[in-house]
Design a protein around this motif. Structure first.
Motif, PDB file in Angstrom:
ATOM      1  N   ARG A  85      -9.403 -76.099  -4.985  1.00 49.12           N
ATOM      2  CA  ARG A  85      -8.041 -75.562  -4.864  1.00 49.12           C
ATOM      3  C   ARG A  85      -7.858 -74.670  -3.633  1.00 49.12           C
ATOM      4  O   ARG A  85      -6.782 -74.102  -3.439  1.00 49.12           O
ATOM      5  N   ASN A  86      -8.905 -74.522  -2.831  1.00 54.61           N
ATOM      6  CA  ASN A  86      -8.839 -73.705  -1.611  1.00 54.61           C
ATOM      7  C   ASN A  86      -8.456 -72.265  -1.912  1.00 54.61           C
ATOM      8  O   ASN A  86      -7.662 -71.629  -1.205  1.00 54.61           O
ATOM      9  N   VAL A  87      -9.017 -71.730  -2.991  1.00 54.47           N
ATOM     10  CA  VAL A  87      -8.813 -70.324  -3.340  1.00 54.47           C
ATOM     11  C   VAL A  87      -9.870 -69.488  -2.626  1.00 54.47           C
ATOM     12  O   VAL A  87     -11.057 -69.813  -2.651  1.00 54.47           O
ATOM     13  N   ARG A  88      -9.445 -68.423  -1.994  1.00 52.63           N
ATOM     14  CA  ARG A  88     -10.378 -67.584  -1.238  1.00 52.63           C
ATOM     15  C   ARG A  88     -11.093 -66.595  -2.157  1.00 52.63           C
ATOM     16  O   ARG A  88     -10.551 -66.158  -3.165  1.00 52.63           O
ATOM     17  N   LEU A  89     -12.322 -66.255  -1.772  1.00 55.76           N
ATOM     18  CA  LEU A  89     -13.165 -65.356  -2.548  1.00 55.76           C
ATOM     19  C   LEU A  89     -13.062 -63.936  -2.007  1.00 55.76           C
ATOM     20  O   LEU A  89     -13.233 -63.711  -0.802  1.00 55.76           O
ATOM     21  N   PHE A  90     -12.819 -62.971  -2.901  1.00 55.58           N
ATOM     22  CA  PHE A  90     -12.813 -61.558  -2.523  1.00 55.58           C
ATOM     23  C   PHE A  90     -14.079 -60.921  -3.079  1.00 55.58           C
ATOM     24  O   PHE A  90     -14.354 -60.995  -4.279  1.00 55.58           O
ATOM     25  N   PHE A  91     -14.861 -60.287  -2.189  1.00 55.42           N
ATOM     26  CA  PHE A  91     -16.158 -59.718  -2.565  1.00 55.42           C
ATOM     27  C   PHE A  91     -16.063 -58.196  -2.677  1.00 55.42           C
ATOM     28  O   PHE A  91     -15.613 -57.521  -1.747  1.00 55.42           O
ATOM     29  N   THR A  92     -16.556 -57.659  -3.780  1.00 56.16           N
ATOM     30  CA  THR A  92     -16.532 -56.212  -3.954  1.00 56.16           C
ATOM     31  C   THR A  92     -17.751 -55.526  -3.347  1.00 56.16           C
ATOM     32  O   THR A  92     -17.651 -54.407  -2.847  1.00 56.16           O
ATOM     33  N   HIS A  93     -18.939 -56.166  -3.375  1.00 58.88           N
ATOM     34  CA  HIS A  93     -20.160 -55.473  -2.961  1.00 58.88           C
ATOM     35  C   HIS A  93     -20.688 -55.882  -1.581  1.00 58.88           C
ATOM     36  O   HIS A  93     -21.658 -55.288  -1.107  1.00 58.88           O
ATOM     37  N   ASP A  94     -20.111 -56.886  -0.954  1.00 61.74           N
ATOM     38  CA  ASP A  94     -20.578 -57.306   0.373  1.00 61.74           C
ATOM     39  C   ASP A  94     -20.218 -56.225   1.388  1.00 61.74           C
ATOM     40  O   ASP A  94     -19.044 -55.911   1.587  1.00 61.74           O
ATOM     41  N   HIS A  95     -21.224 -55.648   2.039  1.00 52.10           N
ATOM     42  CA  HIS A  95     -20.969 -54.500   2.910  1.00 52.10           C
ATOM     43  C   HIS A  95     -20.197 -54.869   4.173  1.00 52.10           C
ATOM     44  O   HIS A  95     -19.637 -53.985   4.829  1.00 52.10           O
ATOM     45  N   ALA A  96     -20.157 -56.174   4.528  1.00 48.76           N
ATOM     46  CA  ALA A  96     -19.557 -56.559   5.804  1.00 48.76           C
ATOM     47  C   ALA A  96     -18.454 -57.603   5.668  1.00 48.76           C
ATOM     48  O   ALA A  96     -17.831 -57.952   6.666  1.00 48.76           O
ATOM     49  N   CYS A  97     -18.198 -58.107   4.471  1.00 48.47           N
ATOM     50  CA  CYS A  97     -17.220 -59.187   4.311  1.00 48.47           C
ATOM     51  C   CYS A  97     -16.376 -58.952   3.070  1.00 48.47           C
ATOM     52  O   CYS A  97     -16.912 -58.785   1.965  1.00 48.47           O
ATOM     53  N   ALA A  98     -15.058 -58.947   3.263  1.00 40.39           N
ATOM     54  CA  ALA A  98     -14.141 -58.782   2.134  1.00 40.39           C
ATOM     55  C   ALA A  98     -13.667 -60.117   1.584  1.00 40.39           C
ATOM     56  O   ALA A  98     -13.500 -60.274   0.370  1.00 40.39           O
ATOM     57  N   LEU A  99     -13.455 -61.096   2.460  1.00 40.00           N
ATOM     58  CA  LEU A  99     -12.791 -62.337   2.067  1.00 40.00           C
ATOM     59  C   LEU A  99     -13.423 -63.523   2.782  1.00 40.00           C
ATOM     60  O   LEU A  99     -13.798 -63.427   3.951  1.00 40.00           O
ATOM     61  N   ALA A 100     -13.542 -64.651   2.073  1.00 39.83           N
ATOM     62  CA  ALA A 100     -14.099 -65.862   2.678  1.00 39.83           C
ATOM     63  C   ALA A 100     -13.608 -67.083   1.912  1.00 39.83           C
ATOM     64  O   ALA A 100     -13.169 -66.987   0.763  1.00 39.83           O
ATOM     65  N   ARG A 101     -13.713 -68.235   2.560  1.00 43.84           N
ATOM     66  CA  ARG A 101     -13.420 -69.510   1.905  1.00 43.84           C
ATOM     67  C   ARG A 101     -14.734 -70.187   1.512  1.00 43.84           C
ATOM     68  O   ARG A 101     -15.764 -69.991   2.154  1.00 43.84           O
ATOM     69  N   VAL A 102     -14.669 -70.996   0.475  1.00 42.06           N
ATOM     70  CA  VAL A 102     -15.848 -71.692  -0.027  1.00 42.06           C
ATOM     71  C   VAL A 102     -16.077 -72.969   0.786  1.00 42.06           C
ATOM     72  O   VAL A 102     -15.134 -73.696   1.101  1.00 42.06           O
ATOM     73  N   THR A 103     -17.333 -73.238   1.116  1.00 41.45           N
ATOM     74  CA  THR A 103     -17.718 -74.515   1.707  1.00 41.45           C
ATOM     75  C   THR A 103     -18.729 -75.199   0.791  1.00 41.45           C
ATOM     76  O   THR A 103     -19.371 -74.561  -0.046  1.00 41.45           O
ATOM     77  N   ARG A 104     -18.876 -76.511   0.969  1.00 47.32           N
ATOM     78  CA  ARG A 104     -19.884 -77.271   0.229  1.00 47.32           C
ATOM     79  C   ARG A 104     -20.404 -78.362   1.151  1.00 47.32           C
ATOM     80  O   ARG A 104     -19.622 -79.145   1.687  1.00 47.32           O
ATOM     81  N   ASP A 105     -21.726 -78.415   1.359  1.00 43.27           N
ATOM     82  CA  ASP A 105     -22.274 -79.399   2.285  1.00 43.27           C
ATOM     83  C   ASP A 105     -22.568 -80.714   1.568  1.00 43.27           C
ATOM     84  O   ASP A 105     -22.303 -80.872   0.370  1.00 43.27           O
ATOM     85  N   GLU A 106     -23.142 -81.652   2.325  1.00 46.19           N
ATOM     86  CA  GLU A 106     -23.369 -82.988   1.778  1.00 46.19           C
ATOM     87  C   GLU A 106     -24.394 -82.998   0.644  1.00 46.19           C
ATOM     88  O   GLU A 106     -24.450 -83.937  -0.158  1.00 46.19           O
ATOM     89  N   ARG A 107     -25.192 -81.956   0.556  1.00 50.62           N
ATOM     90  CA  ARG A 107     -26.174 -81.848  -0.539  1.00 50.62           C
ATOM     91  C   ARG A 107     -25.625 -81.057  -1.724  1.00 50.62           C
ATOM     92  O   ARG A 107     -26.358 -80.817  -2.690  1.00 50.62           O
TER      93      ARG A 107
END
Length: 282
Positions: free
Chosen positions: A244-266
């Motif tokens: 659904r292309n929902v972005r992830l909000f991280f509470t404990h990541d010291h350097a990143c607040a928001l990111a999108r999910v990726t999934r590789d061929e494996r």
């Protein structure tokens, strides 16, 4: 409606505890430890400003309620209540918050509900005009914690929330207070009844996925109650957010607040489009 990331008090915790059974040779490549084997951790909160005319705060971080000895024990860096400073930077105070949503009641997520420690004073609940949303199942856990996680709760907090008269226990996808504006789901792997909030295409991952490093399915924390169940929950969660292309909000990541999910061929999950903060995105 705008979304803002707000910094709360930061912590330094043992890297081995934060990465469970992952070897230090692996996790130290992701987050460099200090001489005491501790890694930096944020206690980041999400503010939905003007969500149907209300200011909604997702979590409050660890805050500054610990007395000095306990602040040192749990690696809390700052003595002042950083979240209150972050709110002030947007021209708000805790009195301007209409709703506080709590994924769970462990002290590093709910301690910011309390005023900063002062010698001789009992714990004081902040946010006098807010309704407090907590998962119904987790509320029961907080009253009767297991010896394994009893120390993660603030004994006085449940009484203060209950006595406020502004507590709503959430048991389904939607709450009475927020209606269809925020969608909830639940997880048991970290703690029974952990509540995950999705708003405007962003999901607050809480301790299901504390940061980017924990997006990898096998990586769990030593603090998780049921690591195998958590991995299964995380797989379903990430597949849904990827689809659904929902972005992830991280509470404990010291350097990143928001990111999108990726999934590789494996089929391995990762992150992209990483952002250190949110500054009023719609």
């Amino acid at each position: 409606m705008q979304l803002w990331s707000l910094n709360g008090n930061t912590q330094q915790l043992d890297g081995g505890a934060m990465f469970g059974n992952a070897p230090k040779a692996m996790w130290s490549r992701w987050i460099e430890p200090d001489a005491s084997n501790r890694i930096p951790l944020a206690c980041r909160c999400l503010l939905a400003k003007d969500l149907d005319g209300r200011n909604v705060l997702f979590e409050t971080g660890i805050g500054a309620f610990f007395e000095p000895a306990l602040r040192e024990r749990y690696g809390v860096v700052e003595s002042q209540h950083v979240l209150l400073e972050s709110l002030a930077s947007l021209g708000l105070s805790h009195e301007d918050i209409d709703v506080v949503v709590l994924s769970h009641l462990h002290f590093d997520h709910a301690g910011g509900l309390l005023a900063a420690w002062e010698e001789g004073k009992p714990p004081q609940l902040l946010f006098p005009h807010a309704r407090f949303l907590v998962g119904a199942q987790h509320w029961q856990r907080a009253w009767k914690p297991h010896p394994r996680d009893r120390a993660s709760f603030i004994p006085e907090l449940q009484h203060l929330l209950q006595d406020s008269g502004r507590l709503e226990l959430v048991a389904g996808e939607y709450s009475q207070t927020l209606g269809r504006a925020v969608r909830f789901s639940f997880s048991d792997g970290h703690t029974p009844g952990l509540m995950l909030s999705e708003v405007a295409g962003v999901v607050f991952c809480a301790d299901l996925i504390p940061g980017r490093s924990w997006v990898h399915l096998p990586i769990t924390m030593g603090y998780d109650r049921y690591p195998e169940a958590l991995i299964d929950e995380k797989r379903v969660f990430l597949e849904d957010k990827f689809a659904r292309n929902v972005r992830l909000f991280f509470t404990h990541d010291h350097a990143c607040a928001l990111a999108r999910v990726t999934r590789d061929e494996r089929g391995r999950y990762g992150t992209t489009d990483e952002q250190p903060e949110l500054r009023g995105i719609v």
